[in-house]
Design a protein around this motif. Structure first.
Motif, mmCIF file in Angstrom:
data_model
loop_
_atom_site.group_PDB
_atom_site.id
_atom_site.type_symbol
_atom_site.label_atom_id
_atom_site.label_comp_id
_atom_site.label_asym_id
_atom_site.label_seq_id
_atom_site.Cartn_x
_atom_site.Cartn_y
_atom_site.Cartn_z
ATOM 1 N N PRO A 206 0.818 -1.222 0.000
ATOM 2 C CA PRO A 206 0.000 0.000 0.000
ATOM 3 C C PRO A 206 0.850 1.270 0.000
ATOM 4 N N GLY A 207 1.958 1.271 0.726
ATOM 5 C CA GLY A 207 2.827 2.440 0.773
ATOM 6 C C GLY A 207 3.545 2.699 -0.539
ATOM 7 N N LEU A 208 3.703 1.660 -1.362
ATOM 8 C CA LEU A 208 4.345 1.811 -2.669
ATOM 9 C C LEU A 208 3.340 2.079 -3.785
ATOM 10 N N GLY A 209 2.053 2.077 -3.440
ATOM 11 C CA GLY A 209 1.034 2.300 -4.459
ATOM 12 C C GLY A 209 0.760 1.081 -5.320
ATOM 13 N N ILE A 210 1.135 -0.091 -4.854
ATOM 14 C CA ILE A 210 0.880 -1.325 -5.599
ATOM 15 C C ILE A 210 -0.524 -1.803 -5.263
ATOM 16 N N PRO A 211 -1.404 -1.943 -6.263
ATOM 17 C CA PRO A 211 -2.756 -2.406 -5.969
ATOM 18 C C PRO A 211 -2.753 -3.844 -5.459
ATOM 19 N N VAL A 212 -3.572 -4.074 -4.439
ATOM 20 C CA VAL A 212 -3.664 -5.395 -3.817
ATOM 21 C C VAL A 212 -5.128 -5.819 -3.788
ATOM 22 N N VAL A 213 -5.382 -7.025 -4.276
ATOM 23 C CA VAL A 213 -6.704 -7.645 -4.222
ATOM 24 C C VAL A 213 -6.581 -8.879 -3.343
ATOM 25 N N VAL A 214 -7.489 -9.016 -2.383
ATOM 26 C CA VAL A 214 -7.467 -10.143 -1.450
ATOM 27 C C VAL A 214 -8.722 -10.986 -1.671
ATOM 28 N N LEU A 215 -8.523 -12.272 -1.915
ATOM 29 C CA LEU A 215 -9.609 -13.224 -2.102
ATOM 30 C C LEU A 215 -9.631 -14.145 -0.880
ATOM 31 N N PRO A 216 -10.448 -13.792 0.134
ATOM 32 C CA PRO A 216 -10.458 -14.587 1.371
ATOM 33 C C PRO A 216 -11.044 -15.987 1.179
ATOM 34 N N PHE A 217 -10.412 -16.952 1.770
ATOM 35 C CA PHE A 217 -10.951 -18.306 1.912
ATOM 36 C C PHE A 217 -10.959 -18.564 3.411
ATOM 37 N N VAL A 218 -12.030 -18.123 4.062
ATOM 38 C CA VAL A 218 -12.152 -18.125 5.516
ATOM 39 C C VAL A 218 -13.520 -18.707 5.853
ATOM 40 N N ASN A 219 -13.583 -19.573 6.849
ATOM 41 C CA ASN A 219 -14.884 -20.146 7.181
ATOM 42 C C ASN A 219 -15.762 -19.127 7.919
ATOM 43 N N ASP A 220 -17.052 -19.423 7.989
ATOM 44 C CA ASP A 220 -18.021 -18.499 8.590
ATOM 45 C C ASP A 220 -17.677 -18.139 10.032
ATOM 46 N N ALA A 221 -17.229 -19.111 10.813
ATOM 47 C CA ALA A 221 -16.924 -18.846 12.227
ATOM 48 C C ALA A 221 -15.799 -17.823 12.353
ATOM 49 N N LEU A 222 -14.739 -17.975 11.572
ATOM 50 C CA LEU A 222 -13.631 -17.023 11.637
ATOM 51 C C LEU A 222 -14.009 -15.674 11.028
ATOM 52 N N ALA A 223 -14.759 -15.692 9.927
ATOM 53 C CA ALA A 223 -15.155 -14.437 9.276
ATOM 54 C C ALA A 223 -16.082 -13.606 10.160
ATOM 55 N N SER A 224 -16.766 -14.234 11.093
ATOM 56 C CA SER A 224 -17.682 -13.494 11.966
ATOM 57 C C SER A 224 -16.965 -12.847 13.156
ATOM 58 N N ARG A 225 -15.704 -13.172 13.368
ATOM 59 C CA ARG A 225 -14.944 -12.647 14.509
ATOM 60 C C ARG A 225 -14.669 -11.153 14.357
ATOM 61 N N VAL A 226 -14.757 -10.433 15.469
ATOM 62 C CA VAL A 226 -14.497 -8.992 15.477
ATOM 63 C C VAL A 226 -13.085 -8.669 14.987
ATOM 64 N N PRO A 227 -12.040 -9.387 15.422
ATOM 65 C CA PRO A 227 -10.701 -9.045 14.919
ATOM 66 C C PRO A 227 -10.604 -9.127 13.396
ATOM 67 N N PHE A 228 -11.249 -10.117 12.804
ATOM 68 C CA PHE A 228 -11.217 -10.265 11.351
ATOM 69 C C PHE A 228 -11.959 -9.115 10.679
ATOM 70 N N ARG A 229 -13.142 -8.789 11.184
ATOM 71 C CA ARG A 229 -13.925 -7.689 10.591
ATOM 72 C C ARG A 229 -13.163 -6.377 10.698
#
Length: 191
Positions: A108-131
């Motif tokens: 991000p500091g170099l201006g390089i675009p980053v796309v993230v494709l998460p493969f995370v289960n529902d239980a982990l995706a619902s966690r506050v730290p992840f959100r």
């Protein structure tokens, strides 16, 4: 830079979907990208390193280079796929304890675009730290793909390979890079 004629780093994390990352490589190469695979150390057990090296014509990297090793070309864009709970959280916190995370920490500091494709289960995706991590990364211009059928600001995708055509998750990541270009013509600096 002509989009699709640059260097695309594909950062692969340890997920069952990592074994299918060759599909993303094929799609990216069809669009004209030179692909450099960077695997987190645990991801090496999930991918076919020799097959990916044949497919890309480049060595799979998972560690910092030694001083006597040639420097790889700089990334014009990065896709993190499959992205795990651990990598997404560390990326958001700026933890650079692996080569892959070091690249992400700087992007991000170099201006390089980053796309993230998460493969995370529902239980982990619902966690506050992840959100919080997703919100933090989006605030820095990182594109975290939402789930299928959601708008781009929706919750992160919880991708799996059921109900999706084989190439669809991978094509969605490349489509997101295309959107970055349309939204920021000229020099690409992020979403």
């Amino acid at each position: 830079m002509t989009w699709g004629n640059g260097v695309l780093y594909v950062i692969v994390c340890a997920s069952g979907a990592a074994g299918d990352v060759g599909r993303l490589v094929r799609l990216a190469r069809d669009e004209g990208w030179t692909v450099q695979i960077v695997a987190t150390p645990p991801a090496l057990d999930f991918i076919d390193v020799p097959a990916l090296e044949r497919q890309t014509g480049r060595p799979v990297r998972s560690r910092y280079r030694r001083p006597d090793e040639p420097k790889p070309p700089r990334a014009d864009a990065i896709i993190v796929a499959p992205a795990t709970f651990n990598t997404i959280n560390k990326f958001a916190l700026g933890i650079a304890d692996t080569y892959a995370l070091g690249l992400l920490a700087e992007a991000p500091g170099l201006g390089i675009p980053v796309v993230v494709l998460p493969f995370v289960n529902d239980a982990l995706a619902s966690r506050v730290p992840f959100r919080r991590s997703v919100e933090s990364l989006r605030a820095e211009g990182v594109s975290i793909l939402p789930g299928p059928g959601q708008d781009r600001s929706g919750p992160p995708a919880v991708h799996d390979r059921t109900g999706d055509p084989e190439d669809r998750p991978w094509a969605r990541a490349l489509d997101a890079l295309g959107r970055l270009r349309r939204e920021a013509p000229g020099e690409v600096t992020g979403p």
